[in-house]
Write a protein that holds these residues in place. Structure first.
Motif, short mmCIF file in Angstrom:
data_model
loop_
_atom_site.label_atom_id
_atom_site.label_comp_id
_atom_site.label_asym_id
_atom_site.label_seq_id
_atom_site.Cartn_x
_atom_site.Cartn_y
_atom_site.Cartn_z
N UNK A 258 0.80 -1.23 0.00
CA UNK A 258 0.00 0.00 0.00
C UNK A 258 0.83 1.28 0.00
N UNK A 259 1.98 1.36 0.70
CA UNK A 259 2.72 2.64 0.71
C UNK A 259 3.19 3.12 -0.65
N UNK A 260 3.32 2.26 -1.66
CA UNK A 260 3.86 2.71 -2.95
C UNK A 260 2.76 3.00 -3.97
N UNK A 261 1.50 2.73 -3.65
CA UNK A 261 0.44 2.87 -4.66
C UNK A 261 0.12 4.32 -4.97
N UNK A 262 0.31 5.23 -4.02
CA UNK A 262 -0.02 6.64 -4.26
C UNK A 262 0.88 7.27 -5.31
N UNK A 263 2.04 6.68 -5.58
CA UNK A 263 2.97 7.28 -6.55
C UNK A 263 2.43 7.21 -7.98
N UNK A 264 1.63 6.21 -8.31
CA UNK A 264 1.19 6.09 -9.70
C UNK A 264 0.18 7.17 -10.07
N UNK A 265 -0.47 7.81 -9.08
CA UNK A 265 -1.38 8.92 -9.37
C UNK A 265 -0.62 10.22 -9.60
N UNK A 266 0.67 10.22 -9.38
CA UNK A 266 1.50 11.41 -9.62
C UNK A 266 2.39 11.24 -10.85
N UNK A 267 2.09 10.24 -11.70
CA UNK A 267 2.86 10.07 -12.93
C UNK A 267 4.11 9.23 -12.76
N UNK A 268 4.26 8.49 -11.65
CA UNK A 268 5.41 7.64 -11.44
C UNK A 268 5.00 6.16 -11.57
N UNK A 269 5.98 5.29 -11.66
CA UNK A 269 5.74 3.86 -11.83
C UNK A 269 5.99 3.13 -10.51
N UNK A 270 5.27 2.02 -10.35
CA UNK A 270 5.43 1.15 -9.18
C UNK A 270 5.38 -0.29 -9.64
N UNK A 271 6.02 -1.15 -8.87
CA UNK A 271 6.11 -2.55 -9.27
C UNK A 271 6.12 -3.44 -8.03
N UNK A 272 5.34 -4.53 -8.08
CA UNK A 272 5.30 -5.52 -7.01
C UNK A 272 5.43 -6.89 -7.67
N UNK A 273 6.42 -7.69 -7.25
CA UNK A 273 6.54 -9.02 -7.83
C UNK A 273 6.91 -10.02 -6.75
N UNK A 274 6.36 -11.24 -6.90
CA UNK A 274 6.58 -12.33 -5.96
C UNK A 274 7.62 -13.27 -6.53
N UNK A 275 8.59 -13.64 -5.68
CA UNK A 275 9.70 -14.50 -6.09
C UNK A 275 9.82 -15.65 -5.10
N UNK A 276 10.27 -16.82 -5.58
CA UNK A 276 10.48 -17.95 -4.69
C UNK A 276 10.40 -19.27 -5.43
N UNK A 277 10.73 -20.38 -4.74
CA UNK A 277 10.67 -21.69 -5.39
C UNK A 277 9.24 -22.15 -5.61
N UNK A 278 9.08 -23.20 -6.40
CA UNK A 278 7.75 -23.73 -6.66
C UNK A 278 7.15 -24.30 -5.37
N UNK A 279 5.86 -24.05 -5.17
CA UNK A 279 5.17 -24.54 -4.00
C UNK A 279 5.37 -23.71 -2.76
N UNK A 280 5.97 -22.50 -2.87
CA UNK A 280 6.21 -21.66 -1.69
C UNK A 280 5.09 -20.67 -1.41
N UNK A 281 4.10 -20.56 -2.31
CA UNK A 281 2.94 -19.70 -2.05
C UNK A 281 2.95 -18.37 -2.75
N UNK A 282 3.63 -18.26 -3.90
CA UNK A 282 3.67 -16.98 -4.62
C UNK A 282 2.30 -16.62 -5.19
N UNK A 283 1.65 -17.57 -5.86
CA UNK A 283 0.34 -17.29 -6.46
C UNK A 283 -0.70 -16.99 -5.38
N UNK A 284 -0.60 -17.67 -4.24
CA UNK A 284 -1.52 -17.37 -3.14
C UNK A 284 -1.30 -15.95 -2.62
N UNK A 285 -0.05 -15.51 -2.56
CA UNK A 285 0.23 -14.15 -2.11
C UNK A 285 -0.30 -13.12 -3.09
N UNK A 286 -0.15 -13.36 -4.38
CA UNK A 286 -0.56 -12.37 -5.38
C UNK A 286 -2.05 -12.42 -5.69
N UNK A 287 -2.61 -13.62 -5.84
CA UNK A 287 -4.03 -13.74 -6.21
C UNK A 287 -4.91 -14.00 -5.00
#
Length: 622
Positions: free
Chosen positions: A83-112
């Motif tokens: 949440x702290x980085x989402x306000x930047x995109x309304x001011x013309x800046x870019x933001x990025x969130x990505x999940x990393x880890x081995x298979x079966x560690x819960x990345x898709x559960x964290x994102x979706x």
């Protein structure tokens, strides 16, 4: 005109370090068959420890921006990390969130997440719409528009999930070094309900499969793009564009534990290669020399170029598993996260403005001499200004200003490569092709009618008078060379009898006579008119049909049920062809007949014949 406006803080350019959060998946007894317990545990809100694999009595300590333990909820992960980085995109800046880890560690559960526990993606999009509504309610003089694009990287191919097709989309870079994907579907959004209506069906188009470690393993990297454009109502009608990238990376896999074969093995290779390139990018960014960063070595790193070492506010959520069988995957993921938190991005605002030179000025200003143009060109300018009425006074809601803005937006879309324009060009090309085909058909009918008319009018006498010439007929001259004796009449039964009698002669004659006899035999047994190729496969006629059929069935059984080792035991089948046979068997559910081998890449009819001969004779020799 697009400009980069640097974000300043006290006169200096502002930098943003990549924030790294680590999330520990709950312990699962099913995953720990040996009952060894957990290999990693948290020590606080930012620290954790893992057993040292070199010395089991020691532990290695790590410190990150945030550590989420096993009891952390989806909402806590979102509030503290995303949440702290989402306000930047309304001011013309870019933001990025990505999940990393081995298979079966819960990345898709964290994102979706799920319907009861939504993940980062639905919570982030809902928060963006909430921020936009707050801005519009405050009426700060800006208009906001929101849209989305959704894609996946499967086997190093960029595929559109909103409009599924097998087309591999290209990745381009504009003059301002922004990453673009021409042809990618962009859908405008008005609310979170509208987003949910497009996102849920598109998520079902993502490639997933089952492995030994994960029943629903992601076989591709998924990237969701949320684009927010805000436009100033009053002149100079500035336009700022902010982008939010939400990335769900596929997990690194150890094929010895996942049991991948065939298509799954190829997918795993592409996933591991892209993640290895991602690791090389992080190492290059942390290097002191500042050398080349291999963004272009993989399509994943090409799309994440803005998130790692670019201009975005980035957050990486590293998912790890506590079981001992995931120890080396967890250890590698923690080392990668420790290196990633040292990356520094340089943020800026992407802004588009209407330059003063593009706005028409009244005639009085031109006559005042403020333009600095030569005196010779001023009469022409006066004629043009006399014909055109002066522009109306600047009004935020005037039709002329809105038309200028519409033209600028249309021009930007055209420069970005609109799919509508490509579709129109394609339809135009198809229409021209159809017209050319119709013209060719009409010409063909015209020629056929003329030919029929000539045939009706032409008679035998007339044809002789029309086409008669006084030149001698063109005949083939008889050959003066003496024909070899081998071309004389040779009866095939006589050849067989001669061959058999020669084989039965005892080897007591002189070598010279034997050589002459063999030479004479070879000259007599050569068949004219190129019919020597008809004897291919003659070895089968000397075998018993029952034994031949049994050998074919044995080979077919090995092809359908044999393992990689059994396939490599066949004659002329190596490791590469054995893997191709396994992949083909998995896709087409086995071989219905032995001749299906020719459908595999690299096995021609000639190689198939040689393969059958070698294996059948080998089985009979055993």
């Amino acid at each position: 005109m697009a400009q980069r406006v640097a974000v300043t803080d006290g006169g200096a350019k502002k930098t943003s370090r990549v924030r790294v959060a680590v999330r520990l998946r709950p312990y699962m007894d099913k995953q720990d068959e040996k009952g060894e317990g957990a290999c990693v545990r948290g020590l606080g809100p930012q620290k954790l420890e893992i057993i040292n694999w070199r010395n089991a009595t020691e532990t290695l300590h790590y410190e990150f921006d945030v550590f989420h333990g096993e009891q952390t909820t989806q909402q806590e992960v979102f509030l503290s990390s995303v949440k702290p980085i989402l306000s930047h995109i309304l001011n013309g800046q870019n933001a990025s969130v990505f999940a990393y880890g081995p298979t079966g560690a819960g990345k898709t559960h964290t994102m979706l997440g799920s319907q009861e526990q939504p993940g980062v993606i639905p919570r982030a999009v809902r928060e963006v719409f909430q921020l936009v509504r707050t801005k519009e309610r405050d009426d700060d003089g800006w208009d906001y528009t929101t849209g989305m694009s959704y894609l996946e990287i499967y086997n190093e191919k960029v595929l559109d999930l909103l409009s599924p097709s097998a087309l591999d989309l290209p990745i381009r870079e504009d003059k301002d070094r922004n990453i673009l994907i021409p042809g990618l579907t962009y859908t405008p959004l008005s609310s979170f309900t509208d987003f949910d209506k497009h996102f849920i069906p598109a998520s079902l188009n993502r490639t997933t499969a089952s492995t030994k470690l994960n029943q629903r393993s992601s076989r591709s990297h998924a990237i969701l793009l949320i684009k927010v454009v805000r436009t100033q109502r009053a002149p100079p009608h500035r336009q700022q564009t902010g982008k939010l990238h939400l990335v769900d990376l596929a997990g690194s896999e150890d094929n010895r534990r996942t049991g991948n074969q065939g298509i799954r093995l190829k997918e795993s290779g592409a996933i591991n290669l892209s993640l290895f390139t991602l690791s090389k990018v992080v190492d290059s960014l942390n290097a002191a020399g500042g050398g080349r960063v291999p963004y272009r070595d993989s399509k994943l790193t090409r799309l994440l170029q803005d998130s790692l070492g670019g201009s975005a506010h980035s957050v990486m959520i590293t998912n790890i598993a506590p079981e001992f069988q995931y120890y080396f995957d967890t250890f590698t993921a923690l080392n990668f996260a420790a290196k990633s938190k040292q990356i520094v991005n340089k943020t800026f605002v992407k802004e588009t403005v209407v330059m003063p030179s593009q706005v028409k000025r009244p005639r009085e200003d031109q006559e005042a001499g403020g333009s600095g143009e030569p005196q010779k060109k001023r009469p022409k300018d006066r004629k043009l200004t006399e014909q055109e009425p002066p522009p109306p006074p600047s009004n935020p809601h005037s039709p002329s200003d809105s038309s200028v803005l519409d033209r600028l937006i249309a021009l930007e879309k055209m420069m970005m490569g609109s799919p509508v324009r490509e579709r129109l060009n394609m339809l135009k090309t198809m229409a021209q092709s159809r017209k050319e085909i119709q013209d060719l058909k009409e010409k063909q009918k015209e020629f056929e009618s003329k030919a029929m008319l000539i045939n009706k009018l032409a008679e035998p006498s007339n044809s002789e008078s029309l086409f008669k010439n006084h030149l001698p007929p063109l005949l083939r001259k008889p050959s003066t060379a003496a024909k070899p004796k081998k071309q004389q009449a040779v009866v095939p039964p006589l050849q067989v009898s001669q061959l058999q009698t020669l084989q039965q002669i005892p080897l007591v004659k002189k070598p010279v006579c034997e050589k002459r006899t063999r030479k004479k035999l070879s000259n007599q047994t050569e068949e004219p008119d190129g019919k020597e190729n008809e004897k291919a496969g003659g070895w089968e006629s000397h075998l018993d049909t029952v034994l031949l059929e049994q050998s074919r069935q044995t080979i077919l059984q090995v092809l359908n049920t044999g393992s990689l080792k059994d396939l490599k035991g066949l004659q002329q089948i190596g490791d590469k062809k054995a893997k191709l046979i396994l992949g083909w068997r998995e896709i087409h559910s086995g071989f219905s007949q032995v001749e299906d081998l020719t459908k595999i890449e690299g096995i021609t009819d000639k190689r198939f014949s040689s393969f059958m001969k070698a294996n059948i004779l080998s089985s009979m020799g055993k």
